[in-house]
Design a protein around this motif. Structure first.
Motif, PDB file in Angstrom:
ATOM      1  N   LEU B   9       4.130   7.924   1.723  1.00 27.58           N
ATOM      2  CA  LEU B   9       2.802   8.048   1.112  1.00 27.58           C
ATOM      3  C   LEU B   9       2.277   6.648   0.895  1.00 27.58           C
ATOM      4  CD1 LEU B   9       0.594   9.815  -0.243  1.00 27.58           C
ATOM      5  CD2 LEU B   9       1.842   9.504  -2.383  1.00 27.58           C
ATOM      6  N   ASN B  10       1.176   6.322   1.572  1.00 28.93           N
ATOM      7  CA  ASN B  10       0.677   4.960   1.596  1.00 28.93           C
ATOM      8  C   ASN B  10      -0.113   4.662   0.328  1.00 28.93           C
ATOM      9  OD1 ASN B  10      -0.020   2.457   2.414  1.00 28.93           O
ATOM     10  ND2 ASN B  10      -1.583   3.105   3.869  1.00 28.93           N
ATOM     11  N   LYS B  11       0.539   4.038  -0.621  1.00 29.70           N
ATOM     12  CA  LYS B  11      -0.146   3.686  -1.855  1.00 29.70           C
ATOM     13  C   LYS B  11       0.554   2.494  -2.490  1.00 29.70           C
ATOM     14  CE  LYS B  11      -2.444   5.744  -5.728  1.00 29.70           C
ATOM     15  NZ  LYS B  11      -3.702   5.183  -5.190  1.00 29.70           N
ATOM     16  N   TYR B  12      -0.242   1.521  -2.920  1.00 24.71           N
ATOM     17  CA  TYR B  12       0.340   0.377  -3.621  1.00 24.71           C
ATOM     18  C   TYR B  12       0.550   0.774  -5.078  1.00 24.71           C
ATOM     19  CZ  TYR B  12       0.813  -4.094  -5.925  1.00 24.71           C
ATOM     20  OH  TYR B  12       1.278  -5.130  -6.702  1.00 24.71           O
ATOM     21  N   LEU B  13       1.731   0.633  -5.564  1.00 23.43           N
ATOM     22  CA  LEU B  13       2.038   1.038  -6.941  1.00 23.43           C
ATOM     23  C   LEU B  13       2.649  -0.129  -7.702  1.00 23.43           C
ATOM     24  CD1 LEU B  13       3.372   4.623  -6.147  1.00 23.43           C
ATOM     25  CD2 LEU B  13       1.284   4.081  -7.405  1.00 23.43           C
ATOM     26  N   ALA B  17       9.035   0.628  -6.217  1.00 24.60           N
ATOM     27  CA  ALA B  17       9.599   1.402  -5.101  1.00 24.60           C
ATOM     28  C   ALA B  17       9.783   2.848  -5.579  1.00 24.60           C
ATOM     29  CB  ALA B  17      10.927   0.803  -4.659  1.00 24.60           C
ATOM     30  N   VAL B  18       8.761   3.655  -5.380  1.00 19.89           N
ATOM     31  CA  VAL B  18       8.762   5.021  -5.911  1.00 19.89           C
ATOM     32  C   VAL B  18       9.406   5.938  -4.877  1.00 19.89           C
ATOM     33  CG1 VAL B  18       7.319   6.893  -6.779  1.00 19.89           C
ATOM     34  CG2 VAL B  18       6.729   4.530  -7.281  1.00 19.89           C
ATOM     35  N   GLU B  19      10.635   6.316  -5.171  1.00 24.33           N
ATOM     36  CA  GLU B  19      11.403   7.093  -4.190  1.00 24.33           C
ATOM     37  C   GLU B  19      10.954   8.543  -4.107  1.00 24.33           C
ATOM     38  OE1 GLU B  19      15.602   6.665  -5.034  1.00 24.33           O
ATOM     39  OE2 GLU B  19      15.233   4.632  -5.730  1.00 24.33           O
ATOM     40  N   ARG B  20      10.413   9.058  -5.203  1.00 20.91           N
ATOM     41  CA  ARG B  20      10.064  10.483  -5.241  1.00 20.91           C
ATOM     42  C   ARG B  20       8.623  10.599  -5.729  1.00 20.91           C
ATOM     43  NH1 ARG B  20      14.787  12.984  -4.695  1.00 20.91           N
ATOM     44  NH2 ARG B  20      14.057  15.000  -5.440  1.00 20.91           N
ATOM     45  N   ALA B  21       7.674  10.556  -4.813  1.00 22.82           N
ATOM     46  CA  ALA B  21       6.263  10.467  -5.189  1.00 22.82           C
ATOM     47  C   ALA B  21       5.505  11.768  -4.975  1.00 22.82           C
ATOM     48  CB  ALA B  21       5.577   9.362  -4.391  1.00 22.82           C
ATOM     49  N   ILE B  47       8.791  12.850  -0.697  1.00 20.85           N
ATOM     50  CA  ILE B  47       8.486  11.628   0.061  1.00 20.85           C
ATOM     51  C   ILE B  47       8.246  10.438  -0.876  1.00 20.85           C
ATOM     52  CG2 ILE B  47       7.647  12.810   2.099  1.00 20.85           C
ATOM     53  CD1 ILE B  47       4.816  12.294   1.145  1.00 20.85           C
ATOM     54  N   PRO B  48       8.558   9.234  -0.380  1.00 20.95           N
ATOM     55  CA  PRO B  48       8.425   8.028  -1.203  1.00 20.95           C
ATOM     56  C   PRO B  48       7.036   7.398  -1.084  1.00 20.95           C
ATOM     57  CG  PRO B  48       9.538   7.504   0.841  1.00 20.95           C
ATOM     58  CD  PRO B  48       9.193   8.963   0.909  1.00 20.95           C
ATOM     59  N   SER B  49       6.808   6.449  -1.975  1.00 17.46           N
ATOM     60  CA  SER B  49       5.548   5.702  -1.941  1.00 17.46           C
ATOM     61  C   SER B  49       5.798   4.301  -2.482  1.00 17.46           C
ATOM     62  CB  SER B  49       4.478   6.443  -2.751  1.00 17.46           C
ATOM     63  OG  SER B  49       3.230   5.825  -2.581  1.00 17.46           O
ATOM     64  N   GLY B  50       4.721   3.534  -2.632  1.00 12.11           N
ATOM     65  CA  GLY B  50       4.854   2.172  -3.113  1.00 12.11           C
ATOM     66  C   GLY B  50       5.660   1.338  -2.136  1.00 12.11           C
ATOM     67  N   SER B  51       6.568   0.525  -2.670  1.00 11.01           N
ATOM     68  CA  SER B  51       7.357  -0.346  -1.796  1.00 11.01           C
ATOM     69  C   SER B  51       8.660   0.300  -1.349  1.00 11.01           C
ATOM     70  CB  SER B  51       7.656  -1.668  -2.523  1.00 11.01           C
ATOM     71  OG  SER B  51       8.435  -1.401  -3.676  1.00 11.01           O
ATOM     72  N   ALA B  52       8.858   1.576  -1.694  1.00  9.99           N
ATOM     73  CA  ALA B  52      10.075   2.263  -1.242  1.00  9.99           C
ATOM     74  C   ALA B  52      10.022   2.444   0.269  1.00  9.99           C
ATOM     75  CB  ALA B  52      10.204   3.623  -1.926  1.00  9.99           C
ATOM     76  N   PRO B  53      11.164   2.353   0.938  1.00 12.24           N
ATOM     77  CA  PRO B  53      11.149   2.546   2.398  1.00 12.24           C
ATOM     78  C   PRO B  53      10.800   3.978   2.741  1.00 12.24           C
ATOM     79  CG  PRO B  53      13.398   2.356   1.568  1.00 12.24           C
ATOM     80  CD  PRO B  53      12.499   2.056   0.416  1.00 12.24           C
ATOM     81  N   PRO B  54      10.236   4.208   3.934  1.00 14.82           N
ATOM     82  CA  PRO B  54       9.874   5.565   4.331  1.00 14.82           C
ATOM     83  C   PRO B  54      11.096   6.481   4.381  1.00 14.82           C
ATOM     84  CG  PRO B  54       8.957   3.957   5.852  1.00 14.82           C
ATOM     85  CD  PRO B  54       9.907   3.218   4.969  1.00 14.82           C
ATOM     86  N   LEU B  55      10.858   7.746   4.177  1.00 16.44           N
ATOM     87  CA  LEU B  55      11.906   8.749   4.356  1.00 16.44           C
ATOM     88  C   LEU B  55      12.112   8.953   5.857  1.00 16.44           C
ATOM     89  CD1 LEU B  55      13.596  11.048   2.911  1.00 16.44           C
ATOM     90  CD2 LEU B  55      11.683  12.546   3.492  1.00 16.44           C
TER      91      LEU B  55
END
Lengths: 385, 414
Positions: B9-13, B17-21, B47-55
């Protein structure tokens, strides 16, 4: 025969029982036919409530299909300027609809809850009319609200109290739809906790022991606490329309191989429909709310659902020059000539090709393949000059 | 053979590193130009967001529809092609935040997207706002319910003492319509702004409250602190958003549970359950993050089906026993007793636990306030003490913003 029933089908085994209430006419509120209550708080006659109730009742009778819990009964009560019959779409029979007074609603509610006599039965409740709130609790106002100067709340159902009281009833699936304002009210505050008649008393000593399975009782409100709900003149409210669209298929999935509407899918459908009903890009005028949401299936579709699709060019001003087209398997399904705004169309769930053509510049042709599925699909067509 | 989807999920947070967004479903659909029916059940993914790596998900080659439900209630969808032995990337795009510092509130639906934020409506005139730590609230010494219900007398010095003294803090960012406070930063308390831990309660943590005053109106914010990350076992920042129009939201910048709390707010307990890492895991780790465990308890109880005993029932009992400073555990166990009653004694136990919950003070979660009202109602008819408590809780509930995850109560005039 229960005088409130407009549908009564023999069902063997678990069944669904619905009660639908729509109050448009309030004799003791502004514009009413009776003495004006001192506690009217600016509330007027409604035009959307009764049409909402009638359309919900009609849809349930005509279309609700759950093989596990077939629809057995629908009770309907309305308050309208004049009593009009209700035609049962399945039987063709006309029923005189009983007025939605406190006495009638109380009798009808108790009979309805009693019909859900087994744990496997399902109860469905729908109300459209005025609501007032004291904090989180909401009172549903019936047609005789304000009749008694000493206690206007004689004509109100304490919805929260009713919900708690229904815990003691047998049916373990109970689904509630409240299409009413939840704005704060001086009378509700002044009543110091008395928000009307709960009809069913919540008392621990009334609860069966041992306990039956946990009750699943999602409540769908048309609006969040403290806010108003809206209606359309002489047609079903946005919430009623969203509910019916959700049940028709916008709330469905085929995760288990057949298209079915779940309680959670219905929430997504109602939320997304109401967001669109009040216009994209603006602050929302009505945000629905849900309590106690848990997941179970309400309705099985005969085939793939019809889904609202919104097609539009990016940049938006290109719509005014675009010939928009929708194809399935290479065959044109729909077309729209140049016009302002998005093109809304309804398509059966499936794969489609969307095309923007321009007879004259400055834009170039754009195409996009999109799979259409519930609750809705937005198809932006990026066009370049 | 299969290909690999990298889903994000493309979002700057704020660099988190938000693993569960968000929750996404991934389903096979016909390829372009084909009308063949899709086969197979959709995959349900967090799915992750922020600086977390993609699932990363291995999928059979073909075209897929990805639909994501965000904590804000928004739905987004996109399609992606998966080719044999190749990597495909899908960055789902959501609405832009009005400011970077509002990215967490926007993900959780507490702030609209930039488009709506600047929709042209005149912003409300901001009232002078003051936010401060309350220094004297102590449920052992005061019946907080009585005071917040407005039943404390205006000349009551005790009530004045409880709510009058606060130490102001400054926003970390603001514009003309919103102020953002962050009361725990970089994993450590801002000791300078915190009151002394008083009075001391051996073995019992002091609760933290903020008072937010806007013009003539003051609200009490129950801070869910300390909130400890299950990943790092350090405290995560807690943000308090104050809007000029009066709305207040508490946001937990927890990469694992922060988004799940948004689903709790939107009334979507089934979605919250999926994002809470099946919730049981969080409840199991209640010693690390007891407040997170309390949230998981609401999710599990709220979505429970079937009469059979579950493993987590015992963990709810531990919440009641081990964490006296968290009233939510007592509320949940009372409901567990009510719901799974086998004898009349279970009803008596439920009543006793609801009374215990009342005496432990305001629940951290606003849903707990509603459950406390509902529970006390079952016993109020024949029990004067419970009836008195119910009246107070109902009055406080009327002053509470139940759209918020955590308890925020409008204070009476004192």
């Amino acid at each position: 025969m229960d005088p409130f029933l407009v549908h009564d089908a023999a069902v063997v085994g678990p069944a669904t029982h619905a009660i639908v209430i729509g109050v448009s006419a309030y004799p003791h509120l502004i514009g009413g036919t009776g003495p004006l209550s001192a506690h009217h708080e600016g509330m007027t006659q409604l035009t959307s409530a009764s049409p909402s109730a009638r359309s919900v009742a009609s849809w349930l009778i005509e279309s609700l299909h759950d093989p596990a819990k077939p629809l057995a009964t629908v009770a309907l009560l309305t308050a309208e300027d004049e009593r009009r019959p209700f035609r049962n779409a399945r039987t063709g029979a006309d029923h005189l609809v009983e007025p939605a007074t406190m006495a009638n609603v109380k009798r009808a509610l108790r009979a309805w809850a009693g019909r859900g006599a087994s744990e496997d039965d399902r109860l469905i409740f729908y109300f459209c009319g005025h609501g007032i709130a004291g904090g989180t609790e909401v009172s549903l106002l019936l047609s005789d609200y304000g009749e008694h100067p000493d206690n206007p709340m004689d004509g109100a159902v304490d919805f929260g109290g009713m919900l708690r009281g229904l815990e003691a009833k047998a049916a373990r699936e109970q689904c509630f739809f409240v299409d009413a304002c939840r704005t704060g009210s001086e009378i509700a505050v002044a009543a110091v906790g008395y928000l009307g008649d709960p009809v069913f008393i919540a008392n621990a000593r009334n609860l069966p022991i041992p306990a039956p399975p946990p009750r699943l009782s999602p409540v769908y409100y048309s609006t969040v606490p403290g806010h108003a709900a809206y209606g359309y003149p002489d047609r079903p409210s946005p919430f009623a329309e969203a509910l019916i669209l959700g049940l028709k298929g916008a709330g469905s999935d085929d995760n288990d191989g057949e298209w079915r509407v779940s309680t959670t899918g219905l929430k997504l459908a109602i939320d997304s429909y109401l967001e669109r009903a009040f216009g994209p890009g603006t602050r929302r005028a009505q945000v629905p709310a849900t309590d106690n949401l848990s997941t179970f299936y309400l309705h099985s579709l005969e085939g793939p659902p019809v889904v609202d699709v919104f097609v539009g060019c990016r940049p938006e001003q290109a719509n005014a020059a675009a010939d928009l087209c929708c194809l399935s398997g290479g065959v044109v399904q729909n077309r729209r000539g140049p016009a302002e705004g998005e093109w809304k169309l309804s398509l059966q769930s499936g794969q489609y090709e969307f095309v923007a053509d321009f007879a004259a510049g400055p834009y170039r042709r754009a195409t996009r393949s999109r799979y259409v599925s519930p609750p809705y699909r937005r198809v932006p067509l990026e066009v370049s000059r | 053979m299969s290909g690999r989807l990298h889903l994000h999920l493309n979002k700057y947070l704020l660099g988190d590193a938000v693993e569960r967004a968000a929750i996404a479903s991934v389903r096979a659909i016909p390829s372009s130009g084909s009308i063949a029916s899709p086969a197979g059940n959709p995959l349900e993914l967090v799915i992750p967001s922020g600086s977390a790596p993609p699932l990363q998900v291995d999928l059979e080659p073909g075209r897929y529809l990805v639909q994501a439900e965000l904590p804000s209630g928004d739905l987004i969808a996109d399609e992606v092609d998966i080719a044999e032995e190749q990597d495909s990337v899908l960055n789902l795009r959501t609405g832009d935040s009005p400011h970077e510092w509002l990215s967490w509130p926007q993900l959780l639906g507490r702030v609209e997207s930039a488009e709506e934020y600047y929709a042209g409506t005149t912003p409300p005139v901001p009232a002078p706002t003051e936010v401060g730590w309350l220094t004297e609230v102590d449920p052992e010494r005061h019946d907080v319910w009585e005071i917040l219900a407005g039943r404390g007398r205006s000349e009551d010095d005790l009530a004045r003492q409880v709510f009058a003294s606060s130490r102001p803090i400054e926003p970390i960012d603001q514009d003309e319509v919103a102020q953002l406070y962050q009361v725990v930063a970089d994993g450590s308390w801002d000791r300078a702004a915190l009151p002394d831990a008083s009075p001391p309660h051996p073995g019992v943590l002091d609760r933290r409250y903020l008072r937010v005053t806007q013009g003539p109106r003051s609200r009490l914010v129950c801070l869910p602190a300390p909130w400890t990350s299950l990943n790092t076992e350090t405290e995560v920042p807690i943000q308090v958003l104050v809007r000029a129009g009066g709305a207040i939201s508490v946001i937990i910048r927890d990469p694992l549970l922060g988004a799940a709390l948004g689903f709790l707010t939107s009334g979507s307990l089934p979605a919250a359950e999926r994002l809470f890492d099946q919730a049981r895991h969080v409840l199991y780790r209640k010693q690390t993050n007891p407040l997170g465990a309390a949230g998981a308890g609401y999710v599990l109880l709220g979505t429970e089906q079937g009469s059979e005993p579950k493993e987590w029932h015992g963990w709810i009992a531990n919440m009641l026993r081990w964490f006296e400073w968290i009233p939510d555990g007592a509320i949940q166990h009372a409901w567990l007793k009510l719901r799974h009653r086998a004898t009349g004694q279970d009803l008596d136990d439920a009543r006793a636990e609801l009374v215990t919950a009342y005496r432990r003070g305001l629940p951290f979660y606003s849903i707990g306030l509603q459950w406390l009202v509902n529970g006390l109602t079952f016993f109020a008819g024949e029990d004067r003490e419970v009836a008195r408590m119910l009246a107070n809780v109902q009055q406080v509930a009327r002053r509470t913003d139940l759209r918020e995850t955590f308890t925020i109560v409008r204070m009476p005039d004192l």
